[in-house]
Design a protein around this motif. Structure first.
Motif, PDB file in Angstrom:
ATOM      1  N   GLY A  63      -5.350   9.272  27.992  1.00  0.00           N
ATOM      2  CA  GLY A  63      -4.447   8.301  28.569  1.00  0.00           C
ATOM      3  C   GLY A  63      -4.469   8.303  30.077  1.00  0.00           C
ATOM      4  N   LYS A  64      -3.791   7.328  30.624  1.00  0.00           N
ATOM      5  CA  LYS A  64      -3.713   7.154  32.078  1.00  0.00           C
ATOM      6  C   LYS A  64      -2.441   7.751  32.657  1.00  0.00           C
ATOM      7  CE  LYS A  64      -6.484   2.983  32.008  1.00  0.00           C
ATOM      8  NZ  LYS A  64      -6.587   1.591  32.412  1.00  0.00           N
ATOM      9  N   ILE A  65      -1.654   8.398  31.793  1.00  0.00           N
ATOM     10  CA  ILE A  65      -0.368   8.956  32.198  1.00  0.00           C
ATOM     11  C   ILE A  65      -0.392  10.463  31.971  1.00  0.00           C
ATOM     12  CG2 ILE A  65       2.127   8.923  31.819  1.00  0.00           C
ATOM     13  CD1 ILE A  65       1.714   6.064  30.600  1.00  0.00           C
ATOM     14  N   LEU A  66      -0.036  11.215  32.991  1.00  0.00           N
ATOM     15  CA  LEU A  66       0.134  12.667  32.871  1.00  0.00           C
ATOM     16  C   LEU A  66       1.630  12.939  32.887  1.00  0.00           C
ATOM     17  CD1 LEU A  66      -1.114  15.565  32.915  1.00  0.00           C
ATOM     18  CD2 LEU A  66      -0.849  15.482  35.396  1.00  0.00           C
ATOM     19  N   ALA A  88      -9.681  11.367  38.082  1.00  0.00           N
ATOM     20  CA  ALA A  88      -9.724  11.783  36.677  1.00  0.00           C
ATOM     21  C   ALA A  88      -9.196  10.696  35.737  1.00  0.00           C
ATOM     22  CB  ALA A  88      -8.928  13.072  36.481  1.00  0.00           C
ATOM     23  N   GLY A  89      -8.723   9.596  36.298  1.00  0.00           N
ATOM     24  CA  GLY A  89      -8.274   8.474  35.477  1.00  0.00           C
ATOM     25  C   GLY A  89      -6.779   8.322  35.317  1.00  0.00           C
ATOM     26  N   PHE A  90      -6.008   9.192  35.942  1.00  0.00           N
ATOM     27  CA  PHE A  90      -4.548   9.075  35.836  1.00  0.00           C
ATOM     28  C   PHE A  90      -4.037   8.053  36.848  1.00  0.00           C
ATOM     29  CE2 PHE A  90      -5.246  13.375  34.117  1.00  0.00           C
ATOM     30  CZ  PHE A  90      -4.655  13.187  32.874  1.00  0.00           C
ATOM     31  N   ARG A  91      -3.157   7.171  36.373  1.00  0.00           N
ATOM     32  CA  ARG A  91      -2.537   6.171  37.242  1.00  0.00           C
ATOM     33  C   ARG A  91      -1.054   6.455  37.443  1.00  0.00           C
ATOM     34  NH1 ARG A  91      -6.960   6.211  37.954  1.00  0.00           N
ATOM     35  NH2 ARG A  91      -8.514   4.590  37.791  1.00  0.00           N
ATOM     36  N   VAL A  92      -0.502   7.310  36.564  1.00  0.00           N
ATOM     37  CA  VAL A  92       0.921   7.633  36.598  1.00  0.00           C
ATOM     38  C   VAL A  92       1.089   9.121  36.311  1.00  0.00           C
ATOM     39  CG1 VAL A  92       3.166   7.234  35.483  1.00  0.00           C
ATOM     40  CG2 VAL A  92       1.573   5.320  35.782  1.00  0.00           C
ATOM     41  N   VAL A  93       2.015   9.753  37.027  1.00  0.00           N
ATOM     42  CA  VAL A  93       2.442  11.117  36.711  1.00  0.00           C
ATOM     43  C   VAL A  93       3.948  11.064  36.511  1.00  0.00           C
ATOM     44  CG1 VAL A  93       2.563  13.521  37.441  1.00  0.00           C
ATOM     45  CG2 VAL A  93       0.589  12.136  38.096  1.00  0.00           C
ATOM     46  N   VAL A  94       4.406  11.618  35.410  1.00  0.00           N
ATOM     47  CA  VAL A  94       5.832  11.643  35.086  1.00  0.00           C
ATOM     48  C   VAL A  94       6.298  13.091  35.152  1.00  0.00           C
ATOM     49  CG1 VAL A  94       7.583  11.141  33.329  1.00  0.00           C
ATOM     50  CG2 VAL A  94       5.565   9.650  33.557  1.00  0.00           C
ATOM     51  N   SER A  95       7.415  13.323  35.827  1.00  0.00           N
ATOM     52  CA  SER A  95       8.020  14.653  35.921  1.00  0.00           C
ATOM     53  C   SER A  95       9.502  14.468  36.225  1.00  0.00           C
ATOM     54  CB  SER A  95       7.343  15.468  37.034  1.00  0.00           C
ATOM     55  OG  SER A  95       7.930  16.747  37.141  1.00  0.00           O
ATOM     56  N   SER A  96      10.253  15.548  36.136  1.00  0.00           N
ATOM     57  CA  SER A  96      11.676  15.454  36.486  1.00  0.00           C
ATOM     58  C   SER A  96      11.911  15.781  37.960  1.00  0.00           C
ATOM     59  CB  SER A  96      12.521  16.353  35.586  1.00  0.00           C
ATOM     60  OG  SER A  96      12.125  17.697  35.719  1.00  0.00           O
ATOM     61  N   PHE A  97      10.859  16.240  38.655  1.00  0.00           N
ATOM     62  CA  PHE A  97      10.970  16.482  40.101  1.00  0.00           C
ATOM     63  C   PHE A  97       9.572  16.573  40.698  1.00  0.00           C
ATOM     64  CE2 PHE A  97      11.134  19.084  43.907  1.00  0.00           C
ATOM     65  CZ  PHE A  97      12.148  18.459  44.620  1.00  0.00           C
ATOM     66  N   LEU A 112       1.228   6.429  40.676  1.00  0.00           N
ATOM     67  CA  LEU A 112       2.672   6.226  40.624  1.00  0.00           C
ATOM     68  C   LEU A 112       3.372   7.476  40.094  1.00  0.00           C
ATOM     69  CD1 LEU A 112       5.149   4.352  40.844  1.00  0.00           C
ATOM     70  CD2 LEU A 112       4.640   3.584  38.509  1.00  0.00           C
ATOM     71  N   PRO A 113       4.150   8.167  40.955  1.00  0.00           N
ATOM     72  CA  PRO A 113       4.942   9.301  40.476  1.00  0.00           C
ATOM     73  C   PRO A 113       6.303   8.797  39.982  1.00  0.00           C
ATOM     74  CG  PRO A 113       5.043   9.182  42.867  1.00  0.00           C
ATOM     75  CD  PRO A 113       4.215   8.017  42.405  1.00  0.00           C
ATOM     76  N   ILE A 114       6.601   9.057  38.732  1.00  0.00           N
ATOM     77  CA  ILE A 114       7.859   8.596  38.144  1.00  0.00           C
ATOM     78  C   ILE A 114       8.749   9.797  37.877  1.00  0.00           C
ATOM     79  CG2 ILE A 114       8.935   7.504  36.153  1.00  0.00           C
ATOM     80  CD1 ILE A 114       6.496   5.739  35.890  1.00  0.00           C
ATOM     81  N   THR A 115       9.905   9.796  38.503  1.00  0.00           N
ATOM     82  CA  THR A 115      10.884  10.864  38.296  1.00  0.00           C
ATOM     83  C   THR A 115      11.853  10.438  37.202  1.00  0.00           C
ATOM     84  OG1 THR A 115      10.718  11.467  40.637  1.00  0.00           O
ATOM     85  CG2 THR A 115      12.612  12.326  39.410  1.00  0.00           C
ATOM     86  N   VAL A 116      11.942  11.271  36.160  1.00  0.00           N
ATOM     87  CA  VAL A 116      12.841  11.010  35.043  1.00  0.00           C
ATOM     88  C   VAL A 116      13.828  12.166  34.916  1.00  0.00           C
ATOM     89  CG1 VAL A 116      11.165   9.599  33.786  1.00  0.00           C
ATOM     90  CG2 VAL A 116      11.258  12.065  33.353  1.00  0.00           C
ATOM     91  N   SER A 117      14.828  11.994  34.101  1.00  0.00           N
ATOM     92  CA  SER A 117      15.793  13.067  33.865  1.00  0.00           C
ATOM     93  C   SER A 117      15.137  14.194  33.072  1.00  0.00           C
ATOM     94  CB  SER A 117      16.998  12.533  33.095  1.00  0.00           C
ATOM     95  OG  SER A 117      16.609  12.154  31.777  1.00  0.00           O
ATOM     96  N   ASP A 118      15.705  15.380  33.194  1.00  0.00           N
ATOM     97  CA  ASP A 118      15.195  16.517  32.417  1.00  0.00           C
ATOM     98  C   ASP A 118      15.244  16.220  30.920  1.00  0.00           C
ATOM     99  OD1 ASP A 118      14.544  18.321  34.524  1.00  0.00           O
ATOM    100  OD2 ASP A 118      16.652  18.859  34.734  1.00  0.00           O
TER     101      ASP A 118
END
Length: 188
Positions: A63-66, A88-97, A112-118
């Motif tokens: 996938g394109k999301i880590l 490496a092909g990632f377009r988005v990284v998702v983490s809580s911080f 695109l770094p996306i910050t989400v809740s824990d």
């Protein structure tokens, strides 16, 4: 964008783990993806000996999301970390911080770094490898497609405009060139 994702439930991933310093010799963005998480991916730094238990070496994860644990991109300010993810092909990284410098480097390089809740992050880690996520930058939302679970995320409006249009800082200025010229004509 809709994609499956690669889960990496490790906290405090620093930029030296993302791209080890010994690979920072190039000045262009190409070629860094093969060394992404190099020390975690291979036995004794040997590309022909991938570690079977590392997620990037497991064919079921694509996938394109880590999706990574809390505090992604901490450590040094190396821009190469964003370059290696993109290559490496990632377009988005998702983490809580995210570390601030990493976050800005990612945005400046089309990741695109996306910050989400824990809590949301833990829900993502509980999904199987076939689950897909939809990232809607315009609406600033991330959705688990099968479950319909959505969370909103924040992004600087300027960086959002750049990401939506594929602009770097110079491209953005060129896109508003006429507005700048009109402003310059105004009397003081």
């Amino acid at each position: 964008m809709t994609s499956t994702f690669v889960p990496l439930p490790v906290e405090n991933i620093d930029t030296d783990q993302i791209i080890p310093a010994r690979f920072l010799k190039a000045t262009t963005r190409e070629g860094f993806g093969k060394n992404l998480f190099r020390d975690w991916r291979y036995e004794n730094n040997d590309e022909v000996r991938p570690k079977a238990d590392f997620v990037l070496n497991q064919p079921q994860y694509k996938g394109k999301i880590l999706v990574a644990g809390k505090n992604f991109g901490c450590g040094s300010s190396r821009e190469h970390a964003a370059w290696s993810l993109l290559d490496a092909g990632f377009r988005v990284v998702v983490s809580s911080f995210f570390a601030d410098i990493f976050k800005n480097n990612a945005l400046n390089n089309g990741v695109l770094p996306i910050t989400v809740s824990d809590n949301f992050l833990q829900q993502l880690f509980a999904l199987d490898n076939t689950a897909s996520l939809t990232i809607n930058l315009e609406r600033q939302s991330i959705t688990v497609d099968a479950a319909g679970i959505t969370e909103k995320f924040d992004i600087n409006p300027y960086k959002k405009t750049c990401m939506l249009n594929g602009y770097d800082d110079i491209d953005y200025l060129l896109s508003i060139k006429n507005d700048i010229l009109e402003f310059e004509k105004q009397p003081l």
